[in-house]
Every structure is written in structure tokens, then in C-alpha cells.
Scaffold this motif. Structure first.
Motif, PDB file in Angstrom:
ATOM      1  N   GLU A  43       0.827  -1.202   0.000  1.00  0.00           N
ATOM      2  CA  GLU A  43       0.000   0.000   0.000  1.00  0.00           C
ATOM      3  C   GLU A  43       0.866   1.258   0.000  1.00  0.00           C
ATOM      4  O   GLU A  43       0.551   2.234  -0.696  1.00  0.00           O
ATOM      5  N   LYS A  49      -4.843   2.754  -0.555  1.00  0.00           N
ATOM      6  CA  LYS A  49      -5.413   1.837   0.436  1.00  0.00           C
ATOM      7  C   LYS A  49      -6.104   0.704  -0.321  1.00  0.00           C
ATOM      8  O   LYS A  49      -7.009   0.944  -1.117  1.00  0.00           O
ATOM      9  N   GLU A  52     -10.283  -2.618   3.264  1.00  0.00           N
ATOM     10  CA  GLU A  52     -11.026  -2.054   4.378  1.00  0.00           C
ATOM     11  C   GLU A  52     -11.279  -3.174   5.374  1.00  0.00           C
ATOM     12  O   GLU A  52     -11.682  -4.279   4.987  1.00  0.00           O
ATOM     13  N   THR A  54     -13.494  -4.943   7.988  1.00  0.00           N
ATOM     14  CA  THR A  54     -14.913  -4.994   8.338  1.00  0.00           C
ATOM     15  C   THR A  54     -15.148  -6.163   9.284  1.00  0.00           C
ATOM     16  O   THR A  54     -14.252  -6.965   9.550  1.00  0.00           O
ATOM     17  N   THR A  61     -10.852  -2.452  -1.469  1.00  0.00           N
ATOM     18  CA  THR A  61     -11.319  -1.117  -1.829  1.00  0.00           C
ATOM     19  C   THR A  61     -11.389  -1.035  -3.350  1.00  0.00           C
ATOM     20  O   THR A  61     -11.064  -1.992  -4.061  1.00  0.00           O
ATOM     21  N   GLU A  62     -11.797   0.115  -3.870  1.00  0.00           N
ATOM     22  CA  GLU A  62     -11.817   0.292  -5.327  1.00  0.00           C
ATOM     23  C   GLU A  62     -10.423   0.124  -5.900  1.00  0.00           C
ATOM     24  O   GLU A  62     -10.243  -0.472  -6.968  1.00  0.00           O
ATOM     25  N   GLU A  65      -9.624  -3.511  -6.003  1.00  0.00           N
ATOM     26  CA  GLU A  65     -10.320  -4.178  -7.101  1.00  0.00           C
ATOM     27  C   GLU A  65      -9.601  -3.944  -8.426  1.00  0.00           C
ATOM     28  O   GLU A  65      -9.539  -4.835  -9.280  1.00  0.00           O
TER      29      GLU A  65
END
Length: 302
Positions: A43, A49, A52, A54, A61-62, A65
Motif C-alpha cells: 500500500e 489503500k 477495508e 470490516t 477497496t476500489e 479491485e
């Protein structure tokens, strides 16, 4: 130009698939802090980033992806280099994960594995015993055996083999219940079958084709459970010939009139199809089903 370590990308891929640091650590045989440190290093190199945190674990994250397909290409290229550089005489090594229907894996393939281990002692096999479609694009498996040909994905698919199912009950069950001489007699018997709403493929709902409105008093999502329940004398069920014919106490019912033929398909992602260890497993599977065709089709040898 950003230069980063392939190993960091490998940790990124594993976390994207498993979602939890502890699971990645176990798979890669490192401490979970190492996983966190490697992903953080990537990163920082990319100034983005990628995950995330959870309650369900780490999700992409986008930016993550966007990185994922490129990382998978790097993974494929790395595996290809490993296979090609060693030369043809190098012993095949590595892990191959195979998604396989529960019955076919546990009641047919498991008995053939010692022969594979003798041929390729350094290939580690992992079996995901599941009748649903495993995601090859997400690397839930390297190869999959399915009941039908997948309709999407960059896959190379071919029919592996046909197989046959018949109606079975134990000798003891038949002694204690009304005789079965014709299809109409089946209405007086108890059946063991699938839980309809949990069936992963409509092709498994073959009981209603054999007898309309059957009296099903025992259901399970597991074909192995159905097999064991039938063997215990709990009722009549449709079973794979390759499993049931191994047990003399199981009797095929109306075999000339009732039989069901289905097919297994072998699927491999395009980008790893030609890897040596993948081909070794694929070729072995093809050889096994060809040699054991009579067993798969419920026919006597010779």
C-alpha cells in the motif's frame, strides 16, 4: 516507475481471497503480523489503500479491485516461469486445488489417489468437496469438476466423463416392505433425497422424473449422508452406481427400466491451463475415468 516485491503482491492476493490475516498466515506459513506488514508495504509503495477492515474480514477497496486482475496475471506469470525454467526432467511440485462434487470426490476419486501420489509425490492436492460452482476466477480452486458446462468465465472446459445413477435399497429393507416389481410399486415406499431449496444444480432433482410425487421422508443436502442412510435401511434412494455397486447389500431396483445418465465437466482457467502441475492432474483425471468407465456407468467389467 514503481518497483515492488512480488511477494508483497502474493500476500495481497491471499488476503483478497481469504479475507482474514490468520487464514493467510496459516496458508503461507508465516505470522499474521508478517501478512499485515507485507500488505502495508505494498500500500505504501502504491500510495493507495487496498483493503477495508470490516466485521466480515478484509474486503477490497476500489483501488484493490483495480489491482486484483493485474496481480492475478503476475501470479500466473510467476507460476509459468517456475514450470518452464526447470526443464522437463524436473520433478513436478506445488499445490493443486480441485473443486469436486462431494459424491465423485469421496466415493470415487479418493480411492484413485494413491496411484497419483506414486506418479507425482511432490504435488500437494487439495480437494474442495462441494457440488456448487466454485469460483475459479477468485482462485477458490485451480480446477473444478462440475455437473454442467459453466456458462461464463475465461475457462477451458471439456466433458470429463459420463456416469450413471440407479434406484437402490438394501436387501433387509426389501424383505421388510412391499415388493417392487414395477414402477407403480414405488408409491408404497419411503424415499431419501435432496432438500429441494438447497440443491446446487437442478440436474440433481431427478427423483420426480422417476416417480411423480414420491413419499420423501428423509432429506439431506449431502449425497454421502443419503448414501449412508440408504445403507442403514432408512429407505429407497437414487445413488451413483460407482458407489452403490461396491456394496453387495445394496440392490438396484428395476435396473432395466430406471437409470439416469449425467456428465461431469472439467474446467480450468485459461491462464493456468498449460502449467505442468495442472496438466498432470488433468491428465490423471482423464486416464482414471477412461480406465474405470465400466464402474462409472454401472456396467460389469469385461
Amino acid at each position: 516507475m514503481i518497483i515492488f516485491d512480488w511477494n508483497d503482491v502474493r500476500f495481497f492476493l491471499e488476503l483478497s481471497r481469504k479475507g482474514r490475516l490468520t487464514e493467510v498466515a496459516k496458508a503461507l506459513k508465516v505470522d499474521h503480523t508478517t501478512v499485515s506488514r507485507r500488505v502495508l508495504a505494498l500500500e505504501e509503495k502504491l500510495d493507495a489503500k487496498l483493503f477495508e477492515a470490516t466485521s466480515r474480514g478484509f474486503v477490497l477497496t476500489e483501488a484493490g479491485e483495480r489491482l486484483l486482475p493485474q496481480a492475478e496475471q503476475m501470479e500466473s506469470a510467476s507460476a509459468t516461469i517456475q514450470d518452464m525454467v526447470g526443464g522437463e526432467n524436473q520433478t513436478l511440485t506445488g499445490t493443486v486445488r480441485l473443486g469436486v462434487p462431494e459424491g465423485f470426490g469421496s466415493q470415487f476419486l479418493s480411492g484413485e489417489l494413491p496411484a497419483f501420489q506414486k506418479l507425482h509425490p511432490k504435488i500437494e492436492l487439495e480437494f474442495v468437496a462441494n457440488d456448487r460452482f466454485v469460483s475459479l476466477s477468485k482462485r477458490e480452486a485451480d480446477l473444478s469438476i462440475t455437473l454442467g458446462r459453466p456458462k461464463s468465465g475465461r475457462l477451458i472446459s471439456r466433458k470429463l466423463t459420463d456416469y450413471r445413477l440407479r434406484l437402490y435399497a438394501t436387501r433387509d429393507y426389501l424383505k421388510q416392505h412391499k415388493p417392487i416389481r414395477r414402477r407403480e410399486d414405488l408409491r408404497h415406499h419411503n424415499f431419501i433425497s435432496y432438500i429441494e431449496e438447497l440443491v446446487p444444480d437442478p440436474q440433481l432433482l431427478y427423483l420426480s422424473d422417476v416417480i411423480g410425487n414420491p413419499n420423501v421422508n428423509l432429506k439431506s443436502s449431502s449425497i454421502v449422508f443419503q448414501f449412508q442412510a440408504t445403507l442403514a435401511g432408512a429407505g429407497v434412494s437414487i445413488l451413483h452406481c460407482f458407489a452403490a455397486d461396491e456394496y453387495p447389500e445394496l440392490v438396484p431396483l428395476l435396473p432395466e427400466e430406471i437409470s439416469i445418465d449425467r456428465s461431469y465437466w472439467l474446467n480450468t482457467p485459461e491462464d493456468i491451463h498449460d502449467l505442468a502441475r495442472i496438466k498432470a492432474v488433468s491428465d490423471f483425471l482423464s486416464d482414471v475415468v477412461q480406465r474405470r468407465r465400466n464402474k462409472l456407468m454401472g456396467e460389469k467389467d469385461g
